[in-house]
Design a protein around this motif. Structure first.
Motif, PDB file in Angstrom:
ATOM      1  N   ALA A  18     -12.844 -23.860   5.354  1.00 21.67           N
ATOM      2  CA  ALA A  18     -12.977 -23.983   3.909  1.00 21.67           C
ATOM      3  C   ALA A  18     -11.970 -24.956   3.326  1.00 21.67           C
ATOM      4  O   ALA A  18     -12.083 -25.353   2.187  1.00 21.67           O
ATOM      5  CB  ALA A  18     -12.799 -22.624   3.239  1.00 21.67           C
ATOM      6  N   ASP A  19     -10.972 -25.373   4.123  1.00 21.21           N
ATOM      7  CA  ASP A  19      -9.932 -26.234   3.588  1.00 21.21           C
ATOM      8  C   ASP A  19      -9.925 -27.626   4.209  1.00 21.21           C
ATOM      9  O   ASP A  19      -9.066 -28.426   3.896  1.00 21.21           O
ATOM     10  CB  ASP A  19      -8.545 -25.599   3.830  1.00 21.21           C
ATOM     11  CG  ASP A  19      -8.363 -24.354   3.000  1.00 21.21           C
ATOM     12  OD1 ASP A  19      -8.905 -24.329   1.889  1.00 21.21           O
ATOM     13  OD2 ASP A  19      -7.694 -23.438   3.464  1.00 21.21           O
ATOM     14  N   VAL A  20     -10.850 -27.929   5.109  1.00 22.77           N
ATOM     15  CA  VAL A  20     -10.865 -29.213   5.781  1.00 22.77           C
ATOM     16  C   VAL A  20     -11.830 -30.125   5.069  1.00 22.77           C
ATOM     17  O   VAL A  20     -12.945 -29.735   4.776  1.00 22.77           O
ATOM     18  CB  VAL A  20     -11.275 -29.052   7.258  1.00 22.77           C
ATOM     19  CG1 VAL A  20     -11.331 -30.412   7.933  1.00 22.77           C
ATOM     20  CG2 VAL A  20     -10.277 -28.168   7.998  1.00 22.77           C
ATOM     21  N   THR A  21     -11.426 -31.376   4.776  1.00 22.23           N
ATOM     22  CA  THR A  21     -12.307 -32.241   4.009  1.00 22.23           C
ATOM     23  C   THR A  21     -12.932 -33.361   4.813  1.00 22.23           C
ATOM     24  O   THR A  21     -13.673 -34.144   4.283  1.00 22.23           O
ATOM     25  CB  THR A  21     -11.562 -32.852   2.813  1.00 22.23           C
ATOM     26  OG1 THR A  21     -10.455 -33.579   3.296  1.00 22.23           O
ATOM     27  CG2 THR A  21     -11.117 -31.784   1.854  1.00 22.23           C
ATOM     28  N   GLY A  22     -12.649 -33.480   6.105  1.00 21.77           N
ATOM     29  CA  GLY A  22     -13.391 -34.424   6.916  1.00 21.77           C
ATOM     30  C   GLY A  22     -14.469 -33.674   7.638  1.00 21.77           C
ATOM     31  O   GLY A  22     -14.348 -32.479   7.900  1.00 21.77           O
ATOM     32  N   CYS A  23     -15.581 -34.330   8.016  1.00 22.94           N
ATOM     33  CA  CYS A  23     -16.694 -33.625   8.660  1.00 22.94           C
ATOM     34  C   CYS A  23     -16.389 -33.366  10.124  1.00 22.94           C
ATOM     35  O   CYS A  23     -16.946 -34.000  11.022  1.00 22.94           O
ATOM     36  CB  CYS A  23     -17.991 -34.405   8.503  1.00 22.94           C
ATOM     37  SG  CYS A  23     -18.786 -34.130   6.930  1.00 22.94           S
ATOM     38  N   ARG A  24     -15.465 -32.451  10.394  1.00 20.34           N
ATOM     39  CA  ARG A  24     -15.168 -32.005  11.749  1.00 20.34           C
ATOM     40  C   ARG A  24     -15.134 -30.490  11.751  1.00 20.34           C
ATOM     41  O   ARG A  24     -14.631 -29.867  10.834  1.00 20.34           O
ATOM     42  CB  ARG A  24     -13.805 -32.546  12.239  1.00 20.34           C
ATOM     43  CG  ARG A  24     -13.803 -34.055  12.440  1.00 20.34           C
ATOM     44  CD  ARG A  24     -12.452 -34.495  12.989  1.00 20.34           C
ATOM     45  NE  ARG A  24     -12.445 -35.912  13.252  1.00 20.34           N
ATOM     46  CZ  ARG A  24     -12.874 -36.454  14.379  1.00 20.34           C
ATOM     47  NH1 ARG A  24     -13.348 -35.695  15.339  1.00 20.34           N
ATOM     48  NH2 ARG A  24     -12.833 -37.766  14.545  1.00 20.34           N
ATOM     49  N   LYS A  25     -15.670 -29.904  12.801  1.00 20.37           N
ATOM     50  CA  LYS A  25     -15.673 -28.454  12.866  1.00 20.37           C
ATOM     51  C   LYS A  25     -14.259 -27.953  13.070  1.00 20.37           C
ATOM     52  O   LYS A  25     -13.433 -28.587  13.698  1.00 20.37           O
ATOM     53  CB  LYS A  25     -16.565 -27.979  14.026  1.00 20.37           C
ATOM     54  CG  LYS A  25     -18.032 -28.334  13.803  1.00 20.37           C
ATOM     55  CD  LYS A  25     -18.883 -27.852  14.959  1.00 20.37           C
ATOM     56  CE  LYS A  25     -20.343 -28.206  14.749  1.00 20.37           C
ATOM     57  NZ  LYS A  25     -21.187 -27.777  15.871  1.00 20.37           N
ATOM     58  N   SER A  26     -13.959 -26.774  12.536  1.00 20.41           N
ATOM     59  CA  SER A  26     -12.642 -26.188  12.694  1.00 20.41           C
ATOM     60  C   SER A  26     -12.779 -24.732  13.069  1.00 20.41           C
ATOM     61  O   SER A  26     -13.833 -24.133  12.965  1.00 20.41           O
ATOM     62  CB  SER A  26     -11.829 -26.327  11.399  1.00 20.41           C
ATOM     63  OG  SER A  26     -12.480 -25.668  10.356  1.00 20.41           O
ATOM     64  N   ALA A  27     -11.667 -24.154  13.505  1.00 16.91           N
ATOM     65  CA  ALA A  27     -11.665 -22.751  13.916  1.00 16.91           C
ATOM     66  C   ALA A  27     -10.443 -22.086  13.348  1.00 16.91           C
ATOM     67  O   ALA A  27      -9.481 -22.741  12.962  1.00 16.91           O
ATOM     68  CB  ALA A  27     -11.648 -22.667  15.456  1.00 16.91           C
ATOM     69  N   PRO A  28     -10.427 -20.735  13.267  1.00 14.97           N
ATOM     70  CA  PRO A  28      -9.257 -20.047  12.749  1.00 14.97           C
ATOM     71  C   PRO A  28      -8.021 -20.398  13.561  1.00 14.97           C
ATOM     72  O   PRO A  28      -8.094 -20.627  14.771  1.00 14.97           O
ATOM     73  CB  PRO A  28      -9.647 -18.559  12.902  1.00 14.97           C
ATOM     74  CG  PRO A  28     -11.137 -18.561  12.895  1.00 14.97           C
ATOM     75  CD  PRO A  28     -11.532 -19.832  13.584  1.00 14.97           C
ATOM     76  N   ALA A  29      -6.889 -20.450  12.870  1.00 11.22           N
ATOM     77  CA  ALA A  29      -5.650 -20.798  13.548  1.00 11.22           C
ATOM     78  C   ALA A  29      -5.333 -19.794  14.636  1.00 11.22           C
ATOM     79  O   ALA A  29      -5.554 -18.609  14.507  1.00 11.22           O
ATOM     80  CB  ALA A  29      -4.497 -20.861  12.538  1.00 11.22           C
ATOM     81  N   ASP A 168     -20.298 -26.412   5.634  1.00 12.84           N
ATOM     82  CA  ASP A 168     -19.141 -26.264   4.745  1.00 12.84           C
ATOM     83  C   ASP A 168     -18.792 -27.545   3.997  1.00 12.84           C
ATOM     84  O   ASP A 168     -17.795 -27.581   3.285  1.00 12.84           O
ATOM     85  CB  ASP A 168     -17.912 -25.791   5.527  1.00 12.84           C
ATOM     86  CG  ASP A 168     -17.783 -24.278   5.513  1.00 12.84           C
ATOM     87  OD1 ASP A 168     -18.363 -23.650   4.609  1.00 12.84           O
ATOM     88  OD2 ASP A 168     -17.122 -23.733   6.408  1.00 12.84           O
ATOM     89  N   PHE A 169     -19.599 -28.578   4.159  1.00 11.09           N
ATOM     90  CA  PHE A 169     -19.294 -29.828   3.478  1.00 11.09           C
ATOM     91  C   PHE A 169     -20.377 -30.137   2.450  1.00 11.09           C
ATOM     92  O   PHE A 169     -20.456 -29.474   1.436  1.00 11.09           O
ATOM     93  CB  PHE A 169     -19.065 -30.929   4.516  1.00 11.09           C
ATOM     94  CG  PHE A 169     -17.832 -30.651   5.321  1.00 11.09           C
ATOM     95  CD1 PHE A 169     -16.599 -31.083   4.882  1.00 11.09           C
ATOM     96  CD2 PHE A 169     -17.895 -29.880   6.483  1.00 11.09           C
ATOM     97  CE1 PHE A 169     -15.438 -30.773   5.592  1.00 11.09           C
ATOM     98  CE2 PHE A 169     -16.747 -29.574   7.203  1.00 11.09           C
ATOM     99  CZ  PHE A 169     -15.515 -30.020   6.751  1.00 11.09           C
TER     100      PHE A 169
END
Length: 299
Positions: A18-29, A168-169
């Motif tokens: 929810a906080d990443v603004t480039g189109c790359r997938k992310s995962a919980p820290a 998410d984008f």
């Protein structure tokens, strides 16, 4: 003239999708050993700082082996160093990325030096009161529209492209605008004093016909949509870069025809000036609805 000092610190992207603004997938820290982390050198120029969120937006050079040049916000573990960072400062950092490609929320400062020079290039963040240029766009009906034609109303604008694959984008921006449109519709006074505009940065693919189909799906009216309150439009190719530069949207074409990009959503006053800028995807329809009420009440 002294040589421009460089600020060194360990820096990484926000861990939440929810906080990443480039189109790359992310995962919980998650916690990983240092041996499983990949390190990338980052060099760029600070565009803006956000003390409330403890982050800086950086116009970075290409990161070899990871991503192309991009304007993106980066989180800082120690927000207090923001007092040492200013728009126009050059920064060099190390970006830590987990072995599986997800971003980690681990940031530590190695050294810092306050700039005592005037940078050769000044980067302009979007500030309240900035006048918005009268950009020209082609909307879903094949009609040329301009920013100035919405003067007198609160204009709510976001950037998307219709082929965006990550929920998410761009889809999230469009879902949020759809909810906001319904919220405004429930208040006839606010509805009459607002307009929504979704701007595509992919004009070659996002033709009026494509935008009409895409927009009708998000409004829920499909082929019956009149688009009298919400336009979907794209600037002509010749004006695209100017518009993206003004609204600080970074876009990089990928080999699979997707676009790696940052986000930008703005509330524009009835006299055509920036009121609020949301550079990430963590804003809510309720926040923009509150912006509208404040702007309408102030007139």
């Amino acid at each position: 003239m002294k040589r421009a000092p460089v600020l060194l610190f360990l820096l990484c992207l926000l861990g939440s999708a929810a906080d990443v603004t480039g189109c790359r997938k992310s995962a919980p820290a998650k916690t990983e050993s240092s041996s499983s982390l990949k390190q990338y050198k980052v060099r760029g120029v600070i565009v803006s700082t956000d003390a409330a969120k403890g982050q800086v937006t950086v116009d970075s050079e290409a990161i070899p082996g990871f991503m192309d040049a991009m304007i993106m916000p980066y989180a800082l573990k120690q927000p207090n160093i923001l007092t040492e960072l200013h728009p126009g400062d050059t920064v060099t950092a190390t970006l830590l990325v987990s072995g599986d490609g997800s971003q980690l929320d681990e940031i530590d400062v190695l050294a810092q030096a306050k700039a005592d020079y005037k940078p050769p290039v000044e980067y302009r963040p979007l500030n309240p009161g900035d006048p918005v240029p009268d950009f020209k766009l082609l909307n879903q009906s094949g009609k040329v529209i301009r920013i100035s034609q919405f003067h007198g109303k609160v204009l709510l604008m976001t950037f998307i492209y219709t082929r965006c694959p990550l929920s998410d984008f761009c889809p999230r921006m469009s879902r949020n605008f759809a909810k906001l449109d319904k919220m405004l519709e429930a208040d006839p006074v606010l509805y009459s004093k607002t307009h929504l505009l979704s701007v595509s940065f992919d004009p070659k693919y996002d033709t009026p016909a494509v935008l009409r189909s895409y927009g009708g799906a998000y409004t829920g009216n499909f082929t019956n949509e009149t688009f009298h309150h919400w336009d979907f439009a794209a600037p002509p190719q010749a004006e695209l870069d100017k518009m993206l530069n003004f609204f600080l949207v970074g876009v990089t074409p990928e080999n699979d025809k997707t676009l790696t990009h940052s986000l930008s959503t703005v509330a524009i006053t009835p006299d055509g000036k920036i009121y609020k800028w949301y550079p990430t995807n963590d804003w809510t329809p309720e926040e923009l609805f509150a912006d509208v009420k404040q702007l309408v009440a102030a007139r």
